[in-house]
Scaffold this active site. Structure first.
Site, PDB file in Angstrom:
ATOM      1  N   ALA A 140     -42.143  62.922  12.199  1.00 32.60           N
ATOM      2  CA  ALA A 140     -42.237  64.254  12.795  1.00 32.60           C
ATOM      3  C   ALA A 140     -43.111  65.255  12.043  1.00 32.60           C
ATOM      4  CB  ALA A 140     -40.836  64.843  12.958  1.00 32.60           C
ATOM      5  N   ALA A 141     -43.252  65.128  10.735  1.00 35.62           N
ATOM      6  CA  ALA A 141     -43.946  66.156   9.968  1.00 35.62           C
ATOM      7  C   ALA A 141     -45.397  66.301  10.436  1.00 35.62           C
ATOM      8  CB  ALA A 141     -43.903  65.826   8.482  1.00 35.62           C
ATOM      9  N   GLY A 174     -44.250  68.869  12.231  1.00 34.90           N
ATOM     10  CA  GLY A 174     -43.346  69.433  13.238  1.00 34.90           C
ATOM     11  C   GLY A 174     -44.007  70.026  14.457  1.00 34.90           C
ATOM     12  N   GLY A 175     -45.338  69.940  14.560  1.00 36.54           N
ATOM     13  CA  GLY A 175     -46.030  70.522  15.705  1.00 36.54           C
ATOM     14  C   GLY A 175     -45.599  69.904  17.018  1.00 36.54           C
ATOM     15  N   LYS A 176     -45.548  68.573  17.056  1.00 34.96           N
ATOM     16  CA  LYS A 176     -45.177  67.894  18.295  1.00 34.96           C
ATOM     17  C   LYS A 176     -43.686  68.094  18.595  1.00 34.96           C
ATOM     18  CE  LYS A 176     -48.843  64.388  17.878  1.00 34.96           C
ATOM     19  NZ  LYS A 176     -49.344  64.728  16.538  1.00 34.96           N
ATOM     20  N   CYS A 191     -53.871  59.261  15.285  1.00 33.87           N
ATOM     21  CA  CYS A 191     -55.059  60.118  15.158  1.00 33.87           C
ATOM     22  C   CYS A 191     -56.199  59.262  14.611  1.00 33.87           C
ATOM     23  CB  CYS A 191     -54.786  61.333  14.270  1.00 33.87           C
ATOM     24  SG  CYS A 191     -54.126  60.953  12.636  1.00 33.87           S
TER      25      CYS A 191
END
Length: 420
Positions: free
Chosen positions: A253-254, A256-258, A373
């Site tokens: 998760a880090a 945390g944007g998504k 990415c």
């Protein structure tokens, strides 16, 4: 401001990356070791450090054209590269750049390199146009990517490789995701204009700024009205399509944007994992800023189910798996020089265990979004095809490759359904 100190510390970062260290980590350590640095000095340090990695191919090529033999001293070479970047890509006064660089180099080996450095840098100023023109003869110098990477892009993206490498060498834009629970892009653009900040609408909830500004200048940032997130990264939550009442897992998760975007889109029950405690705190801070306090956060290896999974399956899983990050060289230009030709295959094999384990926590009829990415086939469509062969109950319903361009980095997404 001390240009001398910025040069010196930037040169330290160049030498550290050459030894295989990550630029972000190096700069974080430098900042921690030098709390006395002013905001202006920190800005100059970051500009030189990142600029040198962005243009390292051409800088090293031009330096080599002025040498009779390679430089054996890494400290000397790094200081010269830092100065060449300033002379070629910034508006710093040339005489000041040369003088400070020569003084820094004079501290190496009892001053034995002073006259050499002075001669090299002054020669560069005399022959600057000619040396830049010579970069067109060498692909690494011309495109500022390693030769093997360019060969890969030509083969994988024959129609787009030139645009890819050009965009991937650009400066990253500051792109904002508007929290739809508090407004939209048009409304937020008005707030920005009131603060003298210019930008453009990318979609109903995304804005790109004409020039980057500190986040504390963004209206309502601390109140969760807006988040900084690349436009390509914003597509993940849209493809996943979270729905109210669902149990959703964000497996890596880090920062945390998504996770935040998922919660903006739906009133769902979110579990967020990250293996690093410091990075997980960033997730917590970001979700708290957005006003989401109910997410369940765990410091855990997503591939190690025994460390976090309670046996209750999920409706959807966001598998933003670790990768080479070959699509985000705009933001992390050191990646170009740190990666090796076999790395895509290595990370793809590491991803497999994680994907297989995450598939097992998904409900029948549920969906998993493979996200990277990366631009490397092994981690993207190649990974998807191997996954589908291993799992007869899996079907890909959507896949998307986002190539780097001026508005976004490079990403890959594949939405995989689990047959009921």
């Amino acid at each position: 401001m001390s240009m001398s100190l910025a040069q010196q510390l930037a040169a330290e970062s160049i030498a550290a990356v050459a030894k295989g260290r990550n630029l972000q980590d190096v700069l974080a350590a430098i900042r921690a070791a030098h709390p006395e640095l002013t905001a202006q000095e920190l800005g100059a340090l970051q500009d030189i450090a990142y600029g040198c990695q962005r243009y390292l191919g051409s800088l090293k090529y031009m330096l080599a054209q002025m040498l009779k033999k390679p430089i054996g001293n890494p400290q000397l070479e790094s200081l010269l590269l830092a100065a060449l970047y300033q002379l070629n890509h910034t508006r710093n006064a040339p005489h000041a750049v040369v003088n400070e660089a020569v003084e820094n180099i004079a501290k190496i080996g009892r001053g034995q390199y002073r006259s050499f450095a002075n001669a090299i840098l002054r020669r560069f100023l005399r022959e600057k146009e000619q040396l830049n023109a010579q970069c067109r003869r060498d692909d690494t110098a011309k495109y500022n990517f390693p030769g093997w990477w360019l060969d890969y892009m030509r083969q994988a993206y024959p129609k787009h490789w030139h645009n890819i490498v050009t965009a991937a060498n650009g400066h990253p834009p500051l792109t904002l995701r508007i929290n739809r629970r508090h407004g939209n892009a048009e409304g937020y653009l008005e707030k920005l204009a009131a603060e003298g900040i210019a930008g453009k609408v990318l979609d109903e909830y995304a804005v790109i700024l004409d020039e980057a500004v500190p986040v504390n200048r963004l209206p309502g940032f601390s109140d969760g009205l807006v988040s900084v997130q690349d436009f390509g990264a914003q597509q993940a939550a849209y493809i996943l399509k979270p729905a109210d009442g669902e149990r959703i897992l964000d497996a890596c998760a880090a920062p945390g944007g998504k996770s935040g975007h998922i919660l903006e889109l739906a009133n769902c029950s979110l579990t967020a994992l990250d293996i690093d405690e410091g990075r997980l705190k960033r997730v917590a801070d970001n979700l708290s800023r957005l006003g989401f306090q109910t997410a369940s956060l765990h410091r855990a290896d997503a591939a190690d189910l025994s460390s976090w999974y309670d046996g209750n399956p999920f409706d959807a899983v966001l598998a933003d798996v670790p990768c080479t990050a070959s699509g985000v060289t705009k933001r992390n230009p050191d990646i170009k020089w740190l990666r090796r030709p076999a790395d895509g295959g290595k990370t793809a094999r590491q991803q497999e265990t994680m994907l297989d384990n995450l598939w097992s926590v998904l409900k029948p009829g549920g969906r998993m979004l493979l996200a990277t990415c990366s631009l490397f086939h092994e981690e993207n469509d190649g990974q998807l095809q191997r996954f589908l062969r291993r799992h007869p109950d899996a079907a890909c319903t959507e896949s998307l490759t986002l190539l780097p361009k001026h508005t976004q980095d490079g990403f890959y997404y594949a939405l995989i359904r689990k047959q009921p």
